[in-house]
Design a protein around this motif. Structure first.
Motif, mmCIF file in Angstrom:
data_model
loop_
_atom_site.group_PDB
_atom_site.id
_atom_site.type_symbol
_atom_site.label_atom_id
_atom_site.label_comp_id
_atom_site.label_asym_id
_atom_site.label_seq_id
_atom_site.Cartn_x
_atom_site.Cartn_y
_atom_site.Cartn_z
ATOM 1 N N LYS A 1 2.312 7.536 -12.843
ATOM 2 C CA LYS A 1 1.209 7.700 -13.710
ATOM 3 C C LYS A 1 -0.113 7.378 -13.255
ATOM 4 N N PRO A 2 -0.508 8.235 -12.262
ATOM 5 C CA PRO A 2 -1.823 8.220 -11.731
ATOM 6 C C PRO A 2 -3.001 8.256 -12.731
ATOM 7 N N GLY A 3 -3.930 7.409 -12.511
ATOM 8 C CA GLY A 3 -5.111 7.074 -13.419
ATOM 9 C C GLY A 3 -6.454 7.038 -12.583
ATOM 10 N N THR B 1 0.928 -1.186 0.093
ATOM 11 C CA THR B 1 -0.009 -0.025 0.133
ATOM 12 C C THR B 1 0.936 1.209 -0.061
ATOM 13 N N LEU B 2 1.883 1.227 0.894
ATOM 14 C CA LEU B 2 2.689 2.556 0.720
ATOM 15 C C LEU B 2 3.294 2.686 -0.094
ATOM 16 N N TYR B 3 4.031 1.768 -0.836
ATOM 17 C CA TYR B 3 5.132 2.014 -2.040
ATOM 18 C C TYR B 3 4.188 2.101 -3.119
ATOM 19 N N ALA C 1 -12.511 0.609 -6.378
ATOM 20 C CA ALA C 1 -12.710 1.639 -5.383
ATOM 21 C C ALA C 1 -13.258 1.053 -4.109
ATOM 22 N N MET C 2 -14.526 0.208 -4.597
ATOM 23 C CA MET C 2 -14.958 -0.622 -3.459
ATOM 24 C C MET C 2 -14.321 -1.407 -2.874
ATOM 25 N N SER C 3 -13.575 -2.249 -3.815
ATOM 26 C CA SER C 3 -12.690 -3.441 -3.170
ATOM 27 C C SER C 3 -11.575 -2.991 -2.490
ATOM 28 N N SER C 4 -10.898 -1.740 -2.788
ATOM 29 C CA SER C 4 -9.918 -1.085 -2.157
ATOM 30 C C SER C 4 -10.254 -0.463 -0.662
ATOM 31 N N SER D 1 -5.759 4.011 -6.667
ATOM 32 C CA SER D 1 -6.633 3.154 -6.065
ATOM 33 C C SER D 1 -6.158 3.010 -4.670
ATOM 34 N N MET D 2 -4.774 3.157 -4.466
ATOM 35 C CA MET D 2 -4.272 2.624 -3.185
ATOM 36 C C MET D 2 -4.277 3.852 -2.054
#
Length: 417
Positions: free
Chosen positions: A339-341, A151-153, A348-351, A161-162
């Motif tokens: 490259k954020p997307g 999650t952090l990296y 989103a829900m699963s995250s 999404s992270m």
């Protein structure tokens, strides 16, 4: 030519985790920004706390660089094994744990420290809380598409999404801290069991036992790979020469050894192994305090009152986490991969669900894939082995849940996974 064949990079030797190819252009402005931010935060840390905290921040930077350059996965390693029998990730884990256990045995048996702090490993009770907490963590990391370190990296690496996973991870950690007393007092548990100090084996005997276990597991993984003939991990782009260190991806086994050394270094500097998730509980709880919630009365914070009372930059786990995020950002921009997307609704829900499960589970299980699995096993704690088994079982269940959110699992007929 099939789509699967086209996915195989030219010049790649199957089994290797990197392949020499053209790299994306370096993102120079972002690299410079990341370095400036790292220098500024380091300066702030050492001027407001002490040099030890600054050193730990630097170790965090190195951890973030290593994790991102190798895309070193705990979540993906568990998933590939359970889905198709790919063992490359778990084999790297065994190498990492073997090196870390060797270094930890020397440090813990001699009391070696760079700062004068008596080094102590992570040895925690084994009970219902660990069994349940690690099981739901295993589910959560597959839904959140990343473990604690992942999650952090991934946040630092620009995976949008992270951010949702991290926010819900923090929320779940706070909820776990709120319920902590119930799980500790109302559920069954054995006392902390160290293979070195609770069995009479000593650190050398415990080290020998764990080396044998790592060897057996590694051999079993080889047999699994021969039987399953799974697709190999998709190789990461790299280059040659000195540029490979800063611009190209790193081999998985190289990263495994570096992570083990950095964890041992953390033990000698702060007196405890690398950890991540206690900082999440702290960040969230301080947020609640800011809006008037008295979290100091919770049993968890009564047992960790000093951590709650001190500024965040005085918390060693927090400064290391900040270092991981910044280190990953610098590595991602150096490789041109930041490259954020956009985030799909299902992702989103699963995250969010995954983050909540990981946050809650890590409080119950005395840590995450880093504090409990990596640090626990390297510290010769039985709870680290239990964590690994239960998180793997949670992963197995999560494979049936992931498609509900549009998440894909590796398939046996894939060319690479």
């Amino acid at each position: 030519m099939t789509q699967q064949t086209q996915e195989i990079p030219k010049g790649w030797i199957p089994g290797r985790t990197t392949v020499v190819t053209n790299l994306s252009p370096i993102q120079k402005p972002q690299v410079i920004l990341g370095i400036i931010a790292a220098v500024a935060l380091f300066t702030w840390i050492i001027t407001t706390t002490n040099m030890t905290q600054g050193v730990l921040f630097m170790i965090g930077l190195a951890l973030g660089l290593t994790l991102l350059y190798a895309r070193f996965g705990f979540t993906s390693a568990f998933r590939r094994l359970m889905a198709v029998g790919n063992v490359q990730g778990l084999q790297a884990h065994m190498v990492m744990l073997a090196v870390a256990s060797t270094l930890f045995a020397i440090i813990l048996s001699t009391g070696f420290s760079f700062t004068g702090v008596d080094p102590q490993g992570y040895v925690s009770p084994v009970g219902i809380s660990v069994i349940f907490g690690s099981f739901i963590f295993g589910i959560g990391m597959q839904l959140g598409s990343g473990c604690a370190s992942g999650t952090l990296y991934s946040v630092g690496g620009g995976q949008s999404s992270m951010l949702l996973t991290l926010i819900s991870f923090i929320a779940g950690s706070v909820l776990g801290a709120y319920h902590f007393t119930f799980w500790m007092e109302e559920t069954w548990a054995l006392p902390p069991i160290s293979l070195a100090e609770s069995t009479g084996l000593g650190f050398f005997g415990a080290w020998a036992v764990q080396m044998a276990l790592f060897g057996i597991i590694y051999y079993v993984l080889v047999l699994i790979a021969r039987k399953k003939n799974p697709p190999m991990m998709k190789p990461l782009p790299t280059t040659t020469g000195l540029k490979k260190v800063f611009r190209g991806s790193w081999p998985l086994l190289t990263a495994a050894i570096v992570l083990a050394v950095l964890n041992a270094l953390t033990l000698t500097v702060r007196g405890n192994p690398w950890g991540i998730t206690s900082a999440f509980a702290l960040w969230g709880s301080k947020g609640l305090e800011a809006v008037g919630v008295d979290v100091s009365q919770w049993g968890y914070w009564q047992a960790n009152a000093a951590q709650l009372a001190n500024p965040i930059l005085a918390d060693s786990t927090s400064v290391m986490n900040f270092g991981i995020i910044l280190g990953a950002f610098i590595a991602a921009t150096a490789t041109g991969s930041f490259k954020p997307g956009k985030i799909k609704p299902g992702i989103a829900m699963s995250s969010i669900i995954g983050g909540l499960l990981m946050g809650y589970g890590s409080r119950l299980a005395f840590g995450c894939n880093i504090g409990a699995y990596f640090g626990g096993i390297a510290s010769f704690s039985l709870h680290g082995w239990v964590w690994a088994i239960m998180a793997m079982l949670g992963t197995g269940l999560a494979l049936f849940i992931r498609p509900l959110f549009g998440l894909k699992n590796p398939k046996p007929k894939d060319s690479i996974c």
